[in-house]
Design a protein around this motif. Sequence first.
Motif, PDB file in Angstrom:
ATOM      1  N   ASP A 169       0.869  -1.177   0.000  1.00 51.82           N
ATOM      2  CA  ASP A 169       0.000   0.000   0.000  1.00 51.82           C
ATOM      3  C   ASP A 169       0.908   1.229   0.000  1.00 51.82           C
ATOM      4  N   LEU A 170       1.439   1.556  -1.170  1.00 51.52           N
ATOM      5  CA  LEU A 170       2.460   2.595  -1.267  1.00 51.52           C
ATOM      6  C   LEU A 170       1.930   3.956  -0.823  1.00 51.52           C
ATOM      7  N   ASP A 171       0.730   4.307  -1.272  1.00 54.88           N
ATOM      8  CA  ASP A 171       0.167   5.600  -0.891  1.00 54.88           C
ATOM      9  C   ASP A 171      -0.099   5.663   0.611  1.00 54.88           C
ATOM     10  N   GLY A 172      -0.665   4.594   1.159  1.00 54.76           N
ATOM     11  CA  GLY A 172      -0.922   4.560   2.596  1.00 54.76           C
ATOM     12  C   GLY A 172       0.357   4.571   3.403  1.00 54.76           C
ATOM     13  N   LEU A 173       1.347   3.839   2.932  1.00 49.10           N
ATOM     14  CA  LEU A 173       2.638   3.786   3.615  1.00 49.10           C
ATOM     15  C   LEU A 173       3.283   5.164   3.656  1.00 49.10           C
ATOM     16  N   LEU A 174       3.264   5.867   2.526  1.00 55.34           N
ATOM     17  CA  LEU A 174       3.884   7.185   2.471  1.00 55.34           C
ATOM     18  C   LEU A 174       3.106   8.202   3.298  1.00 55.34           C
ATOM     19  N   GLU A 175       1.786   8.095   3.278  1.00 54.81           N
ATOM     20  CA  GLU A 175       0.983   9.014   4.086  1.00 54.81           C
ATOM     21  C   GLU A 175       1.276   8.816   5.565  1.00 54.81           C
ATOM     22  N   GLN A 176       1.366   7.558   5.984  1.00 53.66           N
ATOM     23  CA  GLN A 176       1.674   7.268   7.382  1.00 53.66           C
ATOM     24  C   GLN A 176       3.065   7.755   7.736  1.00 53.66           C
ATOM     25  N   ALA A 177       4.011   7.572   6.808  1.00 51.14           N
ATOM     26  CA  ALA A 177       5.382   8.019   7.064  1.00 51.14           C
ATOM     27  C   ALA A 177       5.435   9.528   7.260  1.00 51.14           C
ATOM     28  N   MET A 178       4.692  10.264   6.430  1.00 54.59           N
ATOM     29  CA  MET A 178       4.678  11.715   6.568  1.00 54.59           C
ATOM     30  C   MET A 178       3.988  12.121   7.870  1.00 54.59           C
ATOM     31  N   ASN A 179       2.907  11.443   8.227  1.00 51.28           N
ATOM     32  CA  ASN A 179       2.215  11.757   9.477  1.00 51.28           C
ATOM     33  C   ASN A 179       3.100  11.479  10.683  1.00 51.28           C
TER      34      ASN A 179
ATOM     35  N   GLU B  14      15.820  15.095  -2.533  1.00 50.85           N
ATOM     36  CA  GLU B  14      15.171  16.106  -3.359  1.00 50.85           C
ATOM     37  C   GLU B  14      13.844  16.573  -2.769  1.00 50.85           C
ATOM     38  N   LEU B  15      13.533  16.131  -1.554  1.00 52.72           N
ATOM     39  CA  LEU B  15      12.230  16.453  -0.986  1.00 52.72           C
ATOM     40  C   LEU B  15      12.098  17.941  -0.691  1.00 52.72           C
ATOM     41  N   LYS B  16      10.984  18.491  -1.117  1.00 46.63           N
ATOM     42  CA  LYS B  16      10.678  19.887  -0.819  1.00 46.63           C
ATOM     43  C   LYS B  16       9.184  20.097  -1.035  1.00 46.63           C
ATOM     44  N   GLY B  17       8.715  21.250  -0.557  1.00 44.18           N
ATOM     45  CA  GLY B  17       7.302  21.542  -0.731  1.00 44.18           C
ATOM     46  C   GLY B  17       6.457  20.975   0.391  1.00 44.18           C
ATOM     47  N   ASN B  18       5.179  20.798   0.126  1.00 41.73           N
ATOM     48  CA  ASN B  18       4.259  20.303   1.152  1.00 41.73           C
ATOM     49  C   ASN B  18       4.276  18.775   1.177  1.00 41.73           C
ATOM     50  N   PRO B  19       3.631  18.180   2.188  1.00 41.14           N
ATOM     51  CA  PRO B  19       3.642  16.714   2.299  1.00 41.14           C
ATOM     52  C   PRO B  19       3.158  15.986   1.054  1.00 41.14           C
ATOM     53  N   ASP B  20       2.125  16.520   0.380  1.00 44.07           N
ATOM     54  CA  ASP B  20       1.623  15.876  -0.836  1.00 44.07           C
ATOM     55  C   ASP B  20       2.692  15.828  -1.929  1.00 44.07           C
ATOM     56  N   GLU B  21       3.429  16.914  -2.079  1.00 43.07           N
ATOM     57  CA  GLU B  21       4.492  16.960  -3.086  1.00 43.07           C
ATOM     58  C   GLU B  21       5.623  15.993  -2.727  1.00 43.07           C
ATOM     59  N   MET B  22       5.928  15.872  -1.433  1.00 41.42           N
ATOM     60  CA  MET B  22       6.972  14.942  -0.992  1.00 41.42           C
ATOM     61  C   MET B  22       6.564  13.501  -1.275  1.00 41.42           C
ATOM     62  N   ARG B  23       5.299  13.188  -0.967  1.00 41.28           N
ATOM     63  CA  ARG B  23       4.822  11.826  -1.238  1.00 41.28           C
ATOM     64  C   ARG B  23       4.886  11.517  -2.728  1.00 41.28           C
ATOM     65  N   THR B  24       4.524  12.496  -3.537  1.00 43.45           N
ATOM     66  CA  THR B  24       4.555  12.297  -4.986  1.00 43.45           C
ATOM     67  C   THR B  24       5.979  12.040  -5.464  1.00 43.45           C
ATOM     68  N   THR B  25       6.940  12.777  -4.918  1.00 42.83           N
ATOM     69  CA  THR B  25       8.350  12.596  -5.305  1.00 42.83           C
ATOM     70  C   THR B  25       8.818  11.178  -4.992  1.00 42.83           C
TER      71      THR B  25
ATOM     72  N   ARG C 127      -0.928  -6.710   3.035  1.00 41.93           N
ATOM     73  CA  ARG C 127      -0.211  -5.661   2.314  1.00 41.93           C
ATOM     74  C   ARG C 127       0.731  -4.928   3.264  1.00 41.93           C
ATOM     75  N   VAL C 128       1.900  -4.583   2.759  1.00 43.01           N
ATOM     76  CA  VAL C 128       2.832  -3.747   3.524  1.00 43.01           C
ATOM     77  C   VAL C 128       2.189  -2.379   3.663  1.00 43.01           C
ATOM     78  N   SER C 129       1.972  -1.934   4.896  1.00 49.08           N
ATOM     79  CA  SER C 129       1.200  -0.708   5.105  1.00 49.08           C
ATOM     80  C   SER C 129       1.947   0.379   5.852  1.00 49.08           C
ATOM     81  N   ARG C 130       3.084   0.026   6.461  1.00 50.71           N
ATOM     82  CA  ARG C 130       3.758   1.027   7.293  1.00 50.71           C
ATOM     83  C   ARG C 130       5.193   0.605   7.599  1.00 50.71           C
ATOM     84  N   ILE C 131       6.078   1.583   7.718  1.00 49.07           N
ATOM     85  CA  ILE C 131       7.404   1.357   8.293  1.00 49.07           C
ATOM     86  C   ILE C 131       7.327   1.882   9.722  1.00 49.07           C
TER      87      ILE C 131
END
Length: 212
Positions: free
Chosen positions: A53-63, A92-103, A185-189
Motif C-alpha cells: 500500500d504505497l500511498d498509505g505507507l507514504l501518508e503514514q510516514a509523513m504523518n 530532493e524532498l521539498k514543498g508540502n507533504p503531498d508533493e513529498m509523497r509524490t516525489t 499488504r505492507v502498510s507502514r514502516i
Amino acid sequence: MKGNRELPAVLVLLLVCAACAWSYWTMTPTYSLLQVRKAVASGNVDMFQRYVDLDGLLEQAMNDSMKAGERSTLQKVGQVSPGLGGAFGLSELKGNPDEMRTTIRNTVLESLRVFAAASSSVDEFEHATLGIKKTCIALVQLFGLKPDVRREEQIAYATSVLALSKEEKPVQVEFQLRAKDGIWRVSRITNIKQIVLEMERRTGLTEVASRS
C-alpha cells in the motif's frame, strides 16, 4: 473393482486438500512478501502495488515524521545519510507533504520500471540516474531476502536490513503488514523515527571524532 472405484474419490479428496492448502498459503503475510520480492525482481508495478500500500505507507510516514515548524523526518534522512538520502528521492524532498509523497512514489515506480526494462537491456540500468540506481538497490535489500515474519492476529511485522554505502552501518527496517480482503499488504514502516535518530547519532559522533 472396488479399489478402482475408490481411487477417483481419493484423488478428488487430495485435490481439494491441495487447493485448500494453496488458498491458505496465498492469504499469509509471508506469501505477500514473497510476491513483493518477485515484483521487485521483475519490475512488475501492478504486482508491487497489489501487495504494498504505497500511498498509505507514504501518508503514514509523513504523518509520523511531520511536526509543526520542523522539517519532516524523511527530509532529515536525506540530509544525514548520503547513502539513503540518494534513494527514494529523499535528497530532493521539498514543498508540502503531498508533493513529498509524490516525489517518493514516482521514484519508486520509476525504479521498478527500470528493473523491468533492465531484464532485457542492461543499458537501461546503466543510463538511470544515481538516485534511481540507489532506489533499485534499496528495494532489493528491503524485499530481496527471505522474510522473517511475526504475526499478531490481523497485523504482522517483518524486518529487513538496509545498507546503501560502505561508510554507513546497515539499519534495520521494520514493516507492518495488515490483512484486508484476504490480502496482506505492507502498510507502514514502524521505526522511521528510530532510524533517523540513529543516523543523526552516528553523524554527531563522526563530527565529534573529526574535530578531535
